[in-house]
Scaffold this motif. Sequence first.
Motif: not given
Length: 147
Positions: A15-21
Motif C-alpha cells: 500500500w505504501r508503494e502504491k500511494i507513493i507511485a
Amino acid sequence: MKYTVYLSGEIHTDWREKIIAGAQAQNLPVTFTSAVTDHDASDAAGDVLGKETDSFWRDHKSSKVNAIRTKLMIEQCDIAVIRFGDKYKQWNAAFDAGYCAALGKSYITLHSEEIIHPLKEVDAAAMAWAKTPEQIVEILTYVISTK
C-alpha cells in the motif's frame, strides 16, 4: 509548498508503494516518511542497549528506540495515513492515530469495511476513511493541488 505525509501501519502489503507511485504520477509536492517497515529490524531496535533474555524487556527497549523515530515523524508531518490491515492487529497504528489526534494532526485511515466497528473511535477522529491506496492519492491530490 512541500508537504510531508507520514505512512503508518500494516507492513505486509504494498500500500505504501502504491500511494507513493500515485503521488509521483500526479506530480504532487510530497515527501513521504514512515516507521521502520523491516519487521526483524524493528524488533531488534533495542538490542544495541544490551541483550535481553525476557522477551518483554526486549520488546520494551525496541519499542522505545522505535518511538524516537515514530514520534519525530508524526510531529513533523502535515498529514498522516494510518493503514489497518485485515490479517494482523496493528496496535501501533492505533497508537499513532491517537498521537496524531492528540497533536491535532490531520490523519486519514485506510482499511476495509470489515473492520469498521473496531476502528469506530479511530475513524471518528480521522479527517477521512479510505478503502484503497488510490483513494488516498485522490484525497492528497485534492488537498494539495485542488485538482
